[in-house]
Design a protein around this motif. Structure first.
Motif, PDB file in Angstrom:
ATOM      1  N   THR A  26      42.588  84.729  14.983  1.00 49.17           N
ATOM      2  CA  THR A  26      41.825  83.850  14.102  1.00 49.17           C
ATOM      3  C   THR A  26      42.757  82.867  13.409  1.00 49.17           C
ATOM      4  O   THR A  26      43.970  83.037  13.398  1.00 49.17           O
ATOM      5  N   LEU A  27      42.173  81.873  12.783  1.00 45.79           N
ATOM      6  CA  LEU A  27      42.947  80.867  12.088  1.00 45.79           C
ATOM      7  C   LEU A  27      43.757  81.466  10.919  1.00 45.79           C
ATOM      8  O   LEU A  27      44.951  81.164  10.795  1.00 45.79           O
ATOM      9  N   PRO A  28      43.158  82.289  10.083  1.00 44.75           N
ATOM     10  CA  PRO A  28      43.968  82.879   9.004  1.00 44.75           C
ATOM     11  C   PRO A  28      45.163  83.672   9.521  1.00 44.75           C
ATOM     12  O   PRO A  28      46.258  83.600   8.971  1.00 44.75           O
ATOM     13  N   ARG A  29      44.985  84.412  10.588  1.00 47.26           N
ATOM     14  CA  ARG A  29      46.103  85.160  11.159  1.00 47.26           C
ATOM     15  C   ARG A  29      47.163  84.217  11.704  1.00 47.26           C
ATOM     16  O   ARG A  29      48.362  84.421  11.530  1.00 47.26           O
ATOM     17  N   PHE A  30      46.689  83.201  12.400  1.00 49.97           N
ATOM     18  CA  PHE A  30      47.602  82.203  12.950  1.00 49.97           C
ATOM     19  C   PHE A  30      48.382  81.526  11.828  1.00 49.97           C
ATOM     20  O   PHE A  30      49.607  81.368  11.907  1.00 49.97           O
ATOM     21  N   ASP A  31      47.693  81.175  10.774  1.00 52.23           N
ATOM     22  CA  ASP A  31      48.338  80.517   9.646  1.00 52.23           C
ATOM     23  C   ASP A  31      49.374  81.418   8.986  1.00 52.23           C
ATOM     24  O   ASP A  31      50.448  80.955   8.602  1.00 52.23           O
ATOM     25  N   LEU A  32      49.041  82.685   8.863  1.00 53.68           N
ATOM     26  CA  LEU A  32      50.010  83.596   8.251  1.00 53.68           C
ATOM     27  C   LEU A  32      51.272  83.678   9.110  1.00 53.68           C
ATOM     28  O   LEU A  32      52.396  83.575   8.606  1.00 53.68           O
ATOM     29  N   MET A  33      51.073  83.800  10.399  1.00 55.76           N
ATOM     30  CA  MET A  33      52.234  83.852  11.292  1.00 55.76           C
ATOM     31  C   MET A  33      53.027  82.551  11.237  1.00 55.76           C
ATOM     32  O   MET A  33      54.265  82.558  11.280  1.00 55.76           O
ATOM     33  N   ALA A  34      52.320  81.449  11.135  1.00 53.47           N
ATOM     34  CA  ALA A  34      53.001  80.153  11.069  1.00 53.47           C
ATOM     35  C   ALA A  34      53.884  80.079   9.827  1.00 53.47           C
ATOM     36  O   ALA A  34      55.010  79.583   9.876  1.00 53.47           O
ATOM     37  N   GLN A  35      53.382  80.588   8.728  1.00 52.72           N
ATOM     38  CA  GLN A  35      54.185  80.589   7.500  1.00 52.72           C
ATOM     39  C   GLN A  35      55.450  81.413   7.695  1.00 52.72           C
ATOM     40  O   GLN A  35      56.534  81.028   7.247  1.00 52.72           O
ATOM     41  N   LEU A  36      55.302  82.545   8.360  1.00 49.02           N
ATOM     42  CA  LEU A  36      56.464  83.400   8.569  1.00 49.02           C
ATOM     43  C   LEU A  36      57.480  82.749   9.488  1.00 49.02           C
ATOM     44  O   LEU A  36      58.686  82.789   9.236  1.00 49.02           O
ATOM     45  N   GLU A  37      56.979  82.134  10.532  1.00 53.70           N
ATOM     46  CA  GLU A  37      57.912  81.504  11.477  1.00 53.70           C
ATOM     47  C   GLU A  37      58.665  80.387  10.781  1.00 53.70           C
ATOM     48  O   GLU A  37      59.856  80.188  10.980  1.00 53.70           O
ATOM     49  N   ARG A  38      57.935  79.696   9.950  1.00 53.11           N
ATOM     50  CA  ARG A  38      58.517  78.568   9.251  1.00 53.11           C
ATOM     51  C   ARG A  38      59.558  79.025   8.234  1.00 53.11           C
ATOM     52  O   ARG A  38      60.589  78.369   8.036  1.00 53.11           O
ATOM     53  N   ALA A  39      59.253  80.113   7.566  1.00 52.50           N
ATOM     54  CA  ALA A  39      60.131  80.578   6.499  1.00 52.50           C
ATOM     55  C   ALA A  39      61.445  81.130   7.036  1.00 52.50           C
ATOM     56  O   ALA A  39      62.461  81.104   6.358  1.00 52.50           O
ATOM     57  N   GLY A  40      61.409  81.633   8.238  1.00 55.73           N
ATOM     58  CA  GLY A  40      62.655  82.117   8.821  1.00 55.73           C
ATOM     59  C   GLY A  40      62.978  83.544   8.435  1.00 55.73           C
ATOM     60  O   GLY A  40      62.944  84.429   9.275  1.00 55.73           O
ATOM     61  N   ASP A  41      63.248  83.765   7.147  1.00 56.88           N
ATOM     62  CA  ASP A  41      63.681  85.107   6.781  1.00 56.88           C
ATOM     63  C   ASP A  41      62.597  85.958   6.128  1.00 56.88           C
ATOM     64  O   ASP A  41      62.881  86.804   5.292  1.00 56.88           O
TER      65      ASP A  41
END
Lengths: 172, 172
Positions: A59-74
């Motif tokens: 879903t979009l919320p799950r995708f968005d959460l993962m995107a935040q993590l990928e972006r944050a790096g650590d």
DNA sequence: TATTGTTATACTCTATAACTATA
DNA sequence: TATAGTTATAGAGTATAACAATA
């Protein structure tokens, strides 16, 4: 799951010129613009949701959460995710639970604060996110292919002004 | 109730130029445009939802259903509402139930087909809808005040092209 | 005391599928 | 048989509030 779609044309009925309550041209124009903006966004968003569900069972919320993590790096703390996703803490817990169950993220204990976690993408999570992001990008490119580069530039600029103006307005 | 908001910046992380999978300028631009579109729409939509809830204790789906009825004039059958709201029948039943319980709409038996109903706004429903629509219009005008007439014109035109292009694309 | 995160509860909206009554 | 609408069930996402553990 939870698709979404909204009518978006209906409210146009609100325009009913009247001797007393004169609806100005500006009113018409703004309402028209809003309905069009909503219609475009909803159409695109609906397709993205459908495809995310069909192709990646997510879903979009799950995708968005993962995107935040990928972006944050650590990794990010639950509270940071909550802020960035503009969603309350309980929700983040729920979405994170699901992703963790699927092996896409992990909660690591934070060395400096034993109350907190750092949520991180697992290797599998990162792999899957990259696949999803690439597909997502393709979908977007296809959906906007009807506009020329110049038109897209104009839109980006105009929407930028709109966005910053709205951001400057009081919240309620 | 059910507010809504989405991050909308996060996916930008998908842009990771790479020797093999070269992300072109067009990809960047389309993605950027999409995120901006989403951000604008979500900000506005969130405020509208908040205000609808705070001022009229209602939701967007309920407002939209009433708008369809007001627009239709002589009521609509459940199935017609379902189509126009782009939502399945069960949902329409549920939303209609709530509105009926609040005395804002009624189900009238259809003379020509005893299986069907015509859903209509009551006098109270019409009054309330008019009040909501007027407020809604004011909110929209305020939210778009940051743009000039010319800018709004441009946006309406560009979004019109986008909308019709997307409409012409296959559904999935 | 204040903060981090979880749990419990509730609500709206959504979908699908089985069902009833009428065409 | 087909259609109009309802009901039953399920699930996601959202919110708030009380709670536990740690600062």
């Amino acid at each position: 799951m939870t698709p979404k779609a909204r009518s978006a044309q209906s409210v146009v009925s609100a325009i009913q010129p009247d001797a007393e309550t004169r609806v100005t041209n500006d009113h018409h124009q703004s309402l028209r613009l809003w309905l069009r903006l909503l219609a475009c966004t909803n159409r695109i968003e609906t397709r993205i949701r459908q495809r995310l569900l069909a192709n990646f069972d997510t879903t979009l919320p799950r995708f968005d959460l993962m995107a935040q993590l990928e972006r944050a790096g650590d990794g990010l703390k639950m509270g940071e995710l909550s802020q960035r996703l503009m969603v309350t803490g309980g929700n983040v817990t729920g979405i994170t639970d699901m992703l963790e169950k699927d092996g896409l993220v992990v909660r690591e204990t934070d060395a400096t604060d034993r109350r907190a976690f750092r949520v991180k993408l697992t290797a599998a999570g990162l792999r899957q996110f990259r696949r999803m992001a690439a597909a997502h990008e393709q979908w977007i490119v296809m959906l906007f292919k009807g506009l020329t580069t110049k038109q897209k530039e104009q839109l980006v600029r105009l929407l930028g002004e709109l966005k910053s103006y709205i951001g400057s307005q009081p919240d309620s």
